[in-house]
Design an enzyme around this catalytic site. Structure first.
Site, PDB file in Angstrom:
ATOM      1  N   THR A  26       0.824  -1.210   0.000  1.00  0.00           N
ATOM      2  CA  THR A  26       0.000   0.000   0.000  1.00  0.00           C
ATOM      3  C   THR A  26       0.855   1.256   0.000  1.00  0.00           C
ATOM      4  O   THR A  26       1.975   1.254   0.526  1.00  0.00           O
ATOM      5  CB  THR A  26      -0.967   0.029   1.221  1.00  0.00           C
ATOM      6  OG1 THR A  26      -1.146   1.382   1.642  1.00  0.00           O
ATOM      7  CG2 THR A  26      -0.465  -0.753   2.397  1.00  0.00           C
ATOM      8  N   TYR A  29      -1.635  -2.156  10.696  1.00  0.00           N
ATOM      9  CA  TYR A  29      -1.882  -2.787   9.388  1.00  0.00           C
ATOM     10  C   TYR A  29      -0.811  -2.351   8.385  1.00  0.00           C
ATOM     11  O   TYR A  29      -0.176  -3.183   7.732  1.00  0.00           O
ATOM     12  CB  TYR A  29      -3.279  -2.426   8.869  1.00  0.00           C
ATOM     13  CG  TYR A  29      -3.354  -2.449   7.367  1.00  0.00           C
ATOM     14  CD1 TYR A  29      -3.273  -3.653   6.669  1.00  0.00           C
ATOM     15  CD2 TYR A  29      -3.465  -1.267   6.630  1.00  0.00           C
ATOM     16  CE1 TYR A  29      -3.300  -3.674   5.277  1.00  0.00           C
ATOM     17  CE2 TYR A  29      -3.496  -1.279   5.253  1.00  0.00           C
ATOM     18  CZ  TYR A  29      -3.411  -2.481   4.577  1.00  0.00           C
ATOM     19  OH  TYR A  29      -3.421  -2.508   3.207  1.00  0.00           O
ATOM     20  N   HIS A  30      -0.620  -1.019   8.270  1.00  0.00           N
ATOM     21  CA  HIS A  30       0.363  -0.544   7.286  1.00  0.00           C
ATOM     22  C   HIS A  30       1.763  -1.064   7.619  1.00  0.00           C
ATOM     23  O   HIS A  30       2.547  -1.388   6.727  1.00  0.00           O
ATOM     24  CB  HIS A  30       0.348   0.989   7.218  1.00  0.00           C
ATOM     25  CG  HIS A  30      -0.905   1.546   6.600  1.00  0.00           C
ATOM     26  ND1 HIS A  30      -1.926   2.092   7.346  1.00  0.00           N
ATOM     27  CD2 HIS A  30      -1.313   1.603   5.318  1.00  0.00           C
ATOM     28  CE1 HIS A  30      -2.899   2.472   6.537  1.00  0.00           C
ATOM     29  NE2 HIS A  30      -2.559   2.188   5.298  1.00  0.00           N
TER      30      HIS A  30
HETATM   31  P1  NAD Z   1     -10.476  -7.918   1.241  1.00  0.00           P
HETATM   32  O1  NAD Z   1     -10.423  -8.044   2.718  1.00  0.00           O
HETATM   33  O2  NAD Z   1     -11.798  -7.709   0.603  1.00  0.00           O
HETATM   34  O3  NAD Z   1      -9.793  -9.207   0.571  1.00  0.00           O
HETATM   35  C1  NAD Z   1      -8.755  -9.937   1.181  1.00  0.00           C
HETATM   36  C2  NAD Z   1      -9.132 -11.413   1.110  1.00  0.00           C
HETATM   37  O4  NAD Z   1      -8.075 -12.180   1.694  1.00  0.00           O
HETATM   38  C3  NAD Z   1     -10.404 -11.736   1.896  1.00  0.00           C
HETATM   39  O5  NAD Z   1     -11.331 -12.397   1.070  1.00  0.00           O
HETATM   40  C4  NAD Z   1      -9.931 -12.612   3.057  1.00  0.00           C
HETATM   41  O6  NAD Z   1     -10.878 -13.594   3.406  1.00  0.00           O
HETATM   42  C5  NAD Z   1      -8.638 -13.208   2.496  1.00  0.00           C
HETATM   43  N1  NAD Z   1      -7.648 -13.548   3.528  1.00  0.00           N
HETATM   44  C6  NAD Z   1      -7.209 -12.779   4.563  1.00  0.00           C
HETATM   45  N2  NAD Z   1      -6.310 -13.452   5.300  1.00  0.00           N
HETATM   46  C7  NAD Z   1      -6.168 -14.678   4.709  1.00  0.00           C
HETATM   47  C8  NAD Z   1      -5.388 -15.831   5.021  1.00  0.00           C
HETATM   48  N3  NAD Z   1      -4.596 -15.877   6.087  1.00  0.00           N
HETATM   49  N4  NAD Z   1      -5.488 -16.906   4.205  1.00  0.00           N
HETATM   50  C9  NAD Z   1      -6.306 -16.892   3.126  1.00  0.00           C
HETATM   51  N5  NAD Z   1      -7.087 -15.832   2.794  1.00  0.00           N
HETATM   52  C10 NAD Z   1      -7.010 -14.735   3.590  1.00  0.00           C
HETATM   53  O7  NAD Z   1      -9.446  -6.767   0.839  1.00  0.00           O
HETATM   54  P2  NAD Z   1      -9.278  -5.964  -0.544  1.00  0.00           P
HETATM   55  O8  NAD Z   1      -9.834  -4.607  -0.365  1.00  0.00           O
HETATM   56  O9  NAD Z   1      -9.717  -6.806  -1.684  1.00  0.00           O
HETATM   57  O10 NAD Z   1      -7.708  -5.808  -0.574  1.00  0.00           O
HETATM   58  C11 NAD Z   1      -6.893  -6.813  -1.167  1.00  0.00           C
HETATM   59  C12 NAD Z   1      -5.423  -6.473  -0.978  1.00  0.00           C
HETATM   60  O11 NAD Z   1      -5.135  -5.201  -1.549  1.00  0.00           O
HETATM   61  C13 NAD Z   1      -5.010  -6.394   0.492  1.00  0.00           C
HETATM   62  O12 NAD Z   1      -3.750  -6.984   0.652  1.00  0.00           O
HETATM   63  C14 NAD Z   1      -4.939  -4.911   0.754  1.00  0.00           C
HETATM   64  O13 NAD Z   1      -4.013  -4.611   1.750  1.00  0.00           O
HETATM   65  C15 NAD Z   1      -4.523  -4.372  -0.596  1.00  0.00           C
HETATM   66  N6  NAD Z   1      -4.976  -2.980  -0.764  1.00  0.00           N
HETATM   67  C16 NAD Z   1      -6.308  -2.692  -0.817  1.00  0.00           C
HETATM   68  C17 NAD Z   1      -6.724  -1.384  -0.972  1.00  0.00           C
HETATM   69  C18 NAD Z   1      -8.180  -0.998  -1.052  1.00  0.00           C
HETATM   70  O14 NAD Z   1      -8.467   0.189  -1.226  1.00  0.00           O
HETATM   71  N7  NAD Z   1      -9.114  -1.950  -0.953  1.00  0.00           N
HETATM   72  C19 NAD Z   1      -5.768  -0.358  -1.050  1.00  0.00           C
HETATM   73  C20 NAD Z   1      -4.417  -0.679  -0.980  1.00  0.00           C
HETATM   74  C21 NAD Z   1      -4.027  -2.009  -0.856  1.00  0.00           C
END
Ligand code: NAD
Length: 389
Positions: free
Chosen positions: A144, A181-182
């Site tokens: 991120t 988290y970050h």
């Molecule tokens: P989300 O929570 O909707 O999706 C993450 C998925 O990972 C979930 O379905 C969860 O069940 C699964 N998960 C978590 N821990 C797990 C584990 N130990 N084993 C297996 N599955 C696991 O999040 P998102 O918004 O889709 O984000 C996805 C990625 O993108 C993340 O890594 C997040 O940090 C990064 N990100 C997201 C954003 C945003 O704006 N949504 C911005 C920057 C970075």
């Protein structure tokens, strides 16, 4: 290519899996479904109803004729990760599967420990599986922009050349993140860079901005293919939350002055960036970093944009900031590498905001209004032990 999407049941992982599958890649999805449990814990659910993983995968089979290999399991289980990687034999692993909410990680000690254990251990297990099974696998890891924090100098893409006491080296860009988290993402980045240097792995770390939007061509094809849309103060991302607040007649909750400036991107650009990174792999031994966002806005600018686009009355409320962060600061982050590889950004405009108003209108019945205002306070250190001597 054979592409394994970890976190393939999530907000971004699901539409990415469909997008890659629609472009002819053999796609597998892995998820432990814990995101659906956080909903229960928080007493909320996605504004747009989402189908079970089985129904989603079946619907995509009907829609496209493509079969998504599905692995329901936890990345913190090393044996599961090894088995999956051996069986699926991916060329690329796209890793979204982490606890991704800053407020969730700041609820209390247990949530901070969970977030860092889940994220750092899961990522390490993926690195070990690649190291053991096939070092040619390209890891595309979601990081991120929040890893960098908001320094008073320009932000580079991952690396910076530093001259110190007359000597020069290229170093990882220094990080000053704003939540546990970050910080988990910073730890991941360091672990991946070390693995590339030590085991000759290839990786792309995507320092992604804040994503907005909910619809893609593939998820729109059938209601069972929809991806989630979060409105609550813990999991909802800022623009998505403001859109929902406007439609509900709730004041737009700007934290403090609202001068916090961040990088943003449309969900359509997220999925395309992942395609670009996957189809143009890093070299063996290379830890490559792309800053994955297309525009920057202050929080107040976004609130004003939503207010302007909404046909009805909208009020903007400056609430006490639950976070510890500068509300006015310098922000100039580079983001040219994905554009150099062909990304054509979808910039924020009123048509997009308007399409989100329609999505919300259709589903606004199920909103839990109590979940809209922030409750998690960065300054508090609650833990199960706090009341014990
Ligand atoms: P989300 O929570 O909707 O999706 C993450 C998925 O990972 C979930 O379905 C969860 O069940 C699964 N998960 C978590 N821990 C797990 C584990 N130990 N084993 C297996 N599955 C696991 O999040 P998102 O918004 O889709 O984000 C996805 C990625 O993108 C993340 O890594 C997040 O940090 C990064 N990100 C997201 C954003 C945003 O704006 N949504 C911005 C920057 C970075």
């Amino acid at each position: 290519m054979r592409i394994l999407v970890l976190g393939g049941d999530g907000y971004l992982g699901w539409p990415t899996a469909l997008y890659l599958s629609a472009r002819g890649h053999e796609v597998g999805v892995c998820d432990n479904l814990v995101r659906r449990d956080y909903d229960k814990e928080m007493g909320v659910s996605s504004l747009v109803p989402i189908a079970s993983i089985e129904d989603r995968v079946a619907a995509w089979g009907e829609q496209s004729g493509a079969k998504l290999a599905t692995y329901v399991g936890d990345l913190t289980d090393a044996a599961f990760v090894h088995r999956m990687v051996r069986e699926f034999e991916p060329d690329t692993i796209v890793h979204f599967a982490e606890q991704r909410s800053a407020p969730y990680s700041m609820i209390d000690q247990a949530h901070a420990v969970y977030t860092q254990t889940n994220n750092v251990v899961g990522n390490l297990n993926v690195l070990y599986a690649i190291g053991d099974i096939n070092r040619d696998i390209h890891l595309v890891k979601l990081g991120t922009m929040g890893e960098y924090g908001y320094p008073n100098i320009d932000i580079e893409e991952g690396w910076i050349e530093i001259t110190h006491n007359g000597r020069t080296d290229t170093m990882l860009y220094p990080k000053k993140p704003g939540s546990f988290y970050h910080l988990s993402k910073v730890h991941d980045s360091h672990n991946i860079e070390f693995a590339c240097r030590t085991w000759d792995l290839r990786a792309t770390d995507l320092n992604q901005g804040i994503v907005y939007g909910q619809q893609t061509e593939e998820t729109d094809a059938d209601p069972r293919l929809a991806t989630r849309y979060d409105y609550d103060a813990v999991f909802g991302t800022v623009l998505n939350r403001f859109v929902i607040q406007a439609v509900l007649g709730h004041p737009l909750t700007v934290y403090g002055e609202g001068g916090q400036t961040r990088g943003f991107l449309n969900i359509l650009d997220t999925i395309e960036c992942i395609r670009i990174a996957s189809e143009n792999p890093a070299n063996r031994g290379e830890f490559r970093v792309f800053n994955q966002f297309t525009e920057s806005f202050s929080v107040l600018e976004l609130a004003e944009a939503v207010k302007k686009a909404y046909p009805g009355e909208v009020t903007v409320e400056h609430t006490a900031n639950p976070r510890v962060e500068a509300e006015q600061h310098y922000y100039n982050a580079k983001h040219t590498k994905l554009v150099d590889l062909g990304l054509q950004p979808h910039l924020l405009n009123e048509t997009l905001i308007d399409s989100l108003f329609h999505v919300v209108e259709k589903h606004k019945g199920g909103v839990n209004l109590d979940a809209i205002r922030p409750t998690v306070q960065w300054r508090s250190t609650a833990s199960e032990l706090s009341s014990k001597k």
